[in-house]
Write a protein that holds these residues in place. Structure first.
Motif, PDB file in Angstrom:
ATOM      1  N   GLY A  63       0.775  -1.222  -0.081  1.00 26.76           N
ATOM      2  CA  GLY A  63       0.112   0.054   0.102  1.00 26.76           C
ATOM      3  C   GLY A  63       0.798   1.214  -0.142  1.00 26.76           C
ATOM      4  O   GLY A  63       2.263   1.209  -0.404  1.00 26.76           O
ATOM      5  N   VAL A  68       0.007   4.772   9.043  1.00 27.38           N
ATOM      6  CA  VAL A  68      -1.262   4.312   8.366  1.00 27.38           C
ATOM      7  C   VAL A  68      -0.893   3.610   6.878  1.00 27.38           C
ATOM      8  O   VAL A  68       0.208   4.214   6.380  1.00 27.38           O
ATOM      9  CB  VAL A  68      -2.233   5.331   8.385  1.00 27.38           C
ATOM     10  CG1 VAL A  68      -3.355   4.854   7.146  1.00 27.38           C
ATOM     11  CG2 VAL A  68      -2.915   5.736   9.412  1.00 27.38           C
ATOM     12  N   GLU A  82      -2.549   2.807   3.444  1.00 22.85           N
ATOM     13  CA  GLU A  82      -3.476   2.842   2.573  1.00 22.85           C
ATOM     14  C   GLU A  82      -3.566   1.683   1.628  1.00 22.85           C
ATOM     15  O   GLU A  82      -2.428   1.560   0.532  1.00 22.85           O
ATOM     16  CB  GLU A  82      -3.628   4.278   2.019  1.00 22.85           C
ATOM     17  CG  GLU A  82      -5.077   4.231   1.209  1.00 22.85           C
ATOM     18  CD  GLU A  82      -4.823   4.405  -0.122  1.00 22.85           C
ATOM     19  OE1 GLU A  82      -5.570   3.911  -0.893  1.00 22.85           O
ATOM     20  OE2 GLU A  82      -3.884   4.623  -0.594  1.00 22.85           O
ATOM     21  N   MET A  99      -6.424   0.295  -1.195  1.00 21.00           N
ATOM     22  CA  MET A  99      -7.446   0.175  -1.851  1.00 21.00           C
ATOM     23  C   MET A  99      -8.591   1.096  -1.345  1.00 21.00           C
ATOM     24  O   MET A  99      -9.677   0.642  -1.088  1.00 21.00           O
ATOM     25  CB  MET A  99      -7.809  -1.468  -2.086  1.00 21.00           C
ATOM     26  CG  MET A  99      -6.987  -2.114  -3.028  1.00 21.00           C
ATOM     27  SD  MET A  99      -7.651  -3.806  -3.298  1.00 21.00           S
ATOM     28  CE  MET A  99      -9.160  -3.403  -4.054  1.00 21.00           C
ATOM     29  N   LYS A 100      -7.998   2.240  -1.119  1.00 18.83           N
ATOM     30  CA  LYS A 100      -8.973   3.328  -0.356  1.00 18.83           C
ATOM     31  C   LYS A 100      -9.158   3.117   1.224  1.00 18.83           C
ATOM     32  O   LYS A 100     -10.040   3.633   1.576  1.00 18.83           O
ATOM     33  CB  LYS A 100      -9.991   3.438  -1.115  1.00 18.83           C
ATOM     34  CG  LYS A 100      -9.940   3.837  -2.502  1.00 18.83           C
ATOM     35  CD  LYS A 100      -9.321   5.290  -2.804  1.00 18.83           C
ATOM     36  CE  LYS A 100      -8.713   5.501  -4.233  1.00 18.83           C
ATOM     37  NZ  LYS A 100      -7.900   6.477  -4.537  1.00 18.83           N
ATOM     38  N   LEU A 101      -8.481   1.829   1.821  1.00 19.39           N
ATOM     39  CA  LEU A 101      -8.715   1.726   3.297  1.00 19.39           C
ATOM     40  C   LEU A 101      -7.472   2.173   3.749  1.00 19.39           C
ATOM     41  O   LEU A 101      -6.515   1.390   3.310  1.00 19.39           O
ATOM     42  CB  LEU A 101      -9.188   0.039   3.261  1.00 19.39           C
ATOM     43  CG  LEU A 101     -10.285  -0.329   2.569  1.00 19.39           C
ATOM     44  CD1 LEU A 101     -10.638  -1.879   2.921  1.00 19.39           C
ATOM     45  CD2 LEU A 101     -11.579   0.250   3.154  1.00 19.39           C
ATOM     46  N   PHE A 102      -7.799   2.573   4.981  1.00 18.28           N
ATOM     47  CA  PHE A 102      -6.688   3.298   5.693  1.00 18.28           C
ATOM     48  C   PHE A 102      -6.495   2.276   6.934  1.00 18.28           C
ATOM     49  O   PHE A 102      -7.215   2.294   7.791  1.00 18.28           O
ATOM     50  CB  PHE A 102      -6.663   4.631   5.982  1.00 18.28           C
ATOM     51  CG  PHE A 102      -6.814   5.656   4.926  1.00 18.28           C
ATOM     52  CD1 PHE A 102      -5.641   6.277   4.449  1.00 18.28           C
ATOM     53  CD2 PHE A 102      -7.849   5.833   4.121  1.00 18.28           C
ATOM     54  CE1 PHE A 102      -5.622   7.164   3.397  1.00 18.28           C
ATOM     55  CE2 PHE A 102      -7.654   6.551   3.063  1.00 18.28           C
ATOM     56  CZ  PHE A 102      -6.716   7.137   2.661  1.00 18.28           C
ATOM     57  N   ASN A 103      -5.386   1.586   6.970  1.00 18.00           N
ATOM     58  CA  ASN A 103      -5.169   0.576   8.002  1.00 18.00           C
ATOM     59  C   ASN A 103      -4.116   1.171   8.970  1.00 18.00           C
ATOM     60  O   ASN A 103      -3.017   1.364   8.546  1.00 18.00           O
ATOM     61  CB  ASN A 103      -4.481  -0.905   7.256  1.00 18.00           C
ATOM     62  CG  ASN A 103      -5.444  -1.325   6.241  1.00 18.00           C
ATOM     63  OD1 ASN A 103      -6.522  -1.997   6.740  1.00 18.00           O
ATOM     64  ND2 ASN A 103      -5.202  -0.773   5.034  1.00 18.00           N
ATOM     65  N   GLU A 104      -4.343   1.383  10.362  1.00 18.39           N
ATOM     66  CA  GLU A 104      -3.331   1.834  11.326  1.00 18.39           C
ATOM     67  C   GLU A 104      -2.624   0.643  11.400  1.00 18.39           C
ATOM     68  O   GLU A 104      -2.937  -0.409  11.744  1.00 18.39           O
ATOM     69  CB  GLU A 104      -4.127   2.129  12.573  1.00 18.39           C
ATOM     70  CG  GLU A 104      -5.053   3.366  12.286  1.00 18.39           C
ATOM     71  CD  GLU A 104      -5.800   3.752  13.461  1.00 18.39           C
ATOM     72  OE1 GLU A 104      -5.887   3.002  14.463  1.00 18.39           O
ATOM     73  OE2 GLU A 104      -6.243   5.059  13.634  1.00 18.39           O
TER      74      GLU A 104
END
Length: 160
Positions: free
Chosen positions: A91, A119, A121, A123-128
């Motif tokens: 990402g 973070v 990102e 596919m438009k998902l923000f993963n902490e």
């Protein structure tokens, strides 16, 4: 691509005076960079097939690229006491929760288990990405807004 072809390619690039050559054949990727002093090649192999083991074990290739092994050895010894936090996914790496907010962590920041470090990102998902250990950030290995690969080192943490 067999070992003889790779050796011939290395010799050709060394003698040609070209600064860098990148070659992609199927799933084999080879990058050869020559330095100005002594025209010694710096070789990078990326491959996802069984032939990679043969390339790494080939003594002739290792003799022609002595600069590769010594450069990697001191870094490993220097960072051996630190824990590496790696990216759990592919990402884009972000150090801040938003462009107008401060970074999650800086070099020297003390962290605890469960603290958000960055973070990623995908596919438009923000993963902490959270810390799995307690310690202090020694080095941030990735620039903000850079693409990262799975298992790519992101931070060095001193667990003491």
């Amino acid at each position: 691509m067999d070992l003889k072809e790779i050796q011939n390619l290395i010799k050709f690039v060394s003698n040609s005076g070209v600064a860098e050559v990148k070659l992609e054949t199927g799933d084999v990727k080879i990058t050869i960079r020559t330095t100005v002093e002594g025209n010694t090649p710096d070789i990078t192999y990326v491959q996802q097939a069984p032939m990679q083991q043969a390339i790494q074990q080939a003594p002739a290739v290792q003799q022609q690229a002595p600069a590769v092994a010594p450069a990697a050895t001191p870094v490993v010894d220097e960072n051996a006491k630190y824990v590496t936090i790696k990216s759990p996914m592919i990402g884009t790496f972000y150090r801040k929760p938003a462009p107008d907010k401060p970074a999650f962590v800086e070099v020297g920041t003390s962290i605890g288990k469960g603290d958000v470090l960055c973070v990623v990102e995908a596919m438009k998902l923000f993963n902490e990405i959270e810390a799995e250990i307690t310690g202090k950030i020694v080095k941030i290995l990735v620039d903000d807004m850079s693409p990262v690969e799975f298992d790519q080192p992101l931070f060095l943490v001193d667990p003491s």
